[in-house]
Scaffold this motif. Structure first.
Motif, PDB file in Angstrom:
ATOM      1  N   SER A 185       0.696  -1.085   0.149  1.00  0.00           N
ATOM      2  CA  SER A 185       0.034  -0.088  -0.014  1.00  0.00           C
ATOM      3  C   SER A 185       0.742   1.173  -0.007  1.00  0.00           C
ATOM      4  O   SER A 185       0.374   2.391  -0.509  1.00  0.00           O
ATOM      5  CB  SER A 185      -0.936  -0.039   1.148  1.00  0.00           C
ATOM      6  N   ARG A 186       2.089   1.138   0.357  1.00  0.00           N
ATOM      7  CA  ARG A 186       2.978   2.352   0.325  1.00  0.00           C
ATOM      8  C   ARG A 186       4.324   1.848  -0.355  1.00  0.00           C
ATOM      9  O   ARG A 186       5.036   0.927  -0.118  1.00  0.00           O
ATOM     10  CB  ARG A 186       3.385   2.631   1.871  1.00  0.00           C
ATOM     11  N   PHE A 187       4.933   2.821  -1.041  1.00  0.00           N
ATOM     12  CA  PHE A 187       6.315   2.699  -1.816  1.00  0.00           C
ATOM     13  C   PHE A 187       7.155   3.744  -1.643  1.00  0.00           C
ATOM     14  O   PHE A 187       6.784   4.899  -1.813  1.00  0.00           O
ATOM     15  CB  PHE A 187       5.842   2.327  -3.359  1.00  0.00           C
ATOM     16  N   PRO A 188       8.339   3.599  -1.213  1.00  0.00           N
ATOM     17  CA  PRO A 188       9.325   4.684  -1.450  1.00  0.00           C
ATOM     18  C   PRO A 188       9.351   5.120  -2.986  1.00  0.00           C
ATOM     19  O   PRO A 188       9.604   4.146  -3.815  1.00  0.00           O
ATOM     20  CB  PRO A 188      10.704   4.010  -0.741  1.00  0.00           C
ATOM     21  N   ALA A 189       9.545   6.311  -3.232  1.00  0.00           N
ATOM     22  CA  ALA A 189       9.649   6.949  -4.602  1.00  0.00           C
ATOM     23  C   ALA A 189      11.377   7.321  -4.835  1.00  0.00           C
ATOM     24  O   ALA A 189      11.535   7.787  -3.635  1.00  0.00           O
ATOM     25  CB  ALA A 189       8.810   7.644  -5.005  1.00  0.00           C
TER      26      ALA A 189
END
Length: 301
Positions: free
Chosen positions: A101-105
């Motif tokens: 649900s969350r990703f480092p960009a």
């Protein structure tokens, strides 16, 4: 004639004390260190003052205060990231395939974290079914950066206070060492929480392509041997997780690897008490050879 004392309270009529009240009484003694406290807790369990689940959670709370982020973080090599200049469809594919649900960009490398992408923030751009005009920089959330030496109890308090669910972990030189989520911290207290790696409760081995499989740590060695054609001994340990811990010589951290015979084991998820999930890869297998156990799993389907 003797006076009727039936109205006076007797032992059986006293209100039943909760396990927390009884434990509180036990803790009023002179405790000098953590070992004494743990012994009181185990004695309370033996006396059925608290059940095994309560004991495990209390132990988890106590141990979290002594653990650091580096003990539970997802290593840099296992981070699923979104590249800053990736096409919208490529970003969507990464989100779908990973189920996070969350990703480092990131920019040029994983050391260049420019923000955090929430999967839900992509929804407005894909609702119309057309190729969206997406500039990822417009929807990124600020990244929380923490040192790998931060203690878990402090991190959990910060997560709650700031309503964050993910933090980027950096080493002493400022390079990205990995990431940690609030779920990773909570699992140290309450045990396993289902995530994208999980599969059916009655399935213990999930076979994938490319000669890899996801295996629950509680899988009996006998079932593991049957599935993979191995002959690991189950005289000393009953489960494959116990065997891996024994071979490593310690409770492993996420991402640790070990080779046993013709198999490579990688820890996908573990707490400070147990190995929950393993990735098992067959080594030196010809490309033309079919996967082992493709027709079923040891736990049933």
């Amino acid at each position: 004639m003797s006076e009727d004392r039936s109205g006076s309270p007797d032992k059986e009529s006293k209100p039943h004390k909760s396990w927390l009240e009884r434990l509180g009484q036990a803790l009023q003694g002179d405790l000098k260190d953590m070992d004494q406290l743990l012994e009181v807790l185990h004695e309370a369990h033996r006396n059925q003052v608290i059940d095994i689940d309560a004991l495990a959670m209390i132990e988890g709370v106590l141990q979290v205060s002594d653990m650091q982020v580096r003990d539970i973080m997802i290593p840099r090599s296992q981070m699923t990231v979104i590249e800053r200049d990736a096409e919208p469809q490529a970003i969507l594919n990464t989100v779908i395939e990973s189920a996070h649900s969350r990703f480092p960009a990131v920019g040029e490398s994983k050391d260049d974290v420019i923000g955090v992408l929430l999967a839900k923030d992509l929804l407005p751009y894909f609702l119309e079914g057309e190729q969206p005009r997406l500039n990822i920089r417009d929807i990124l959330r600020p990244a929380v950066v923490i040192p790998e030496s931060k203690r878990l109890n402090v991190l959990l308090k910060e997560f709650r206070a700031n309503r964050n669910h993910m933090a980027i972990v950096v080493d002493e030189y400022g390079g990205v060492a990995g990431l940690v989520t609030i779920e990773d911290v909570l699992e140290q207290i309450v045990g396993e929480i289902e995530d994208e790696h999980d599969f059916e409760e009655d399935t213990q081995i999930l076979q994938h392509e490319n000669h890899t499989a996801t295996v629950k740590g509680i899988t009996p060695i006998e079932d593991f041997n049957r599935h993979f054609g191995t002959d690991y001994s189950d005289e000393e340990f009953d489960t494959i997780g116990g065997l891996v811990i024994n071979q490593l010589g310690h409770l492993p951290k996420r991402g640790e690897e070990i080779e046993l015979a013709h198999l490579q084991f990688r820890v996908l998820r573990a707490t400070n008490r147990q190995v929950h999930l393993l990735e098992v890869r067959q080594l030196d297998v010809p490309a033309s050879e079919p996967n082992v156990g493709q027709t079923g799993s040891a736990g049933g389907n």
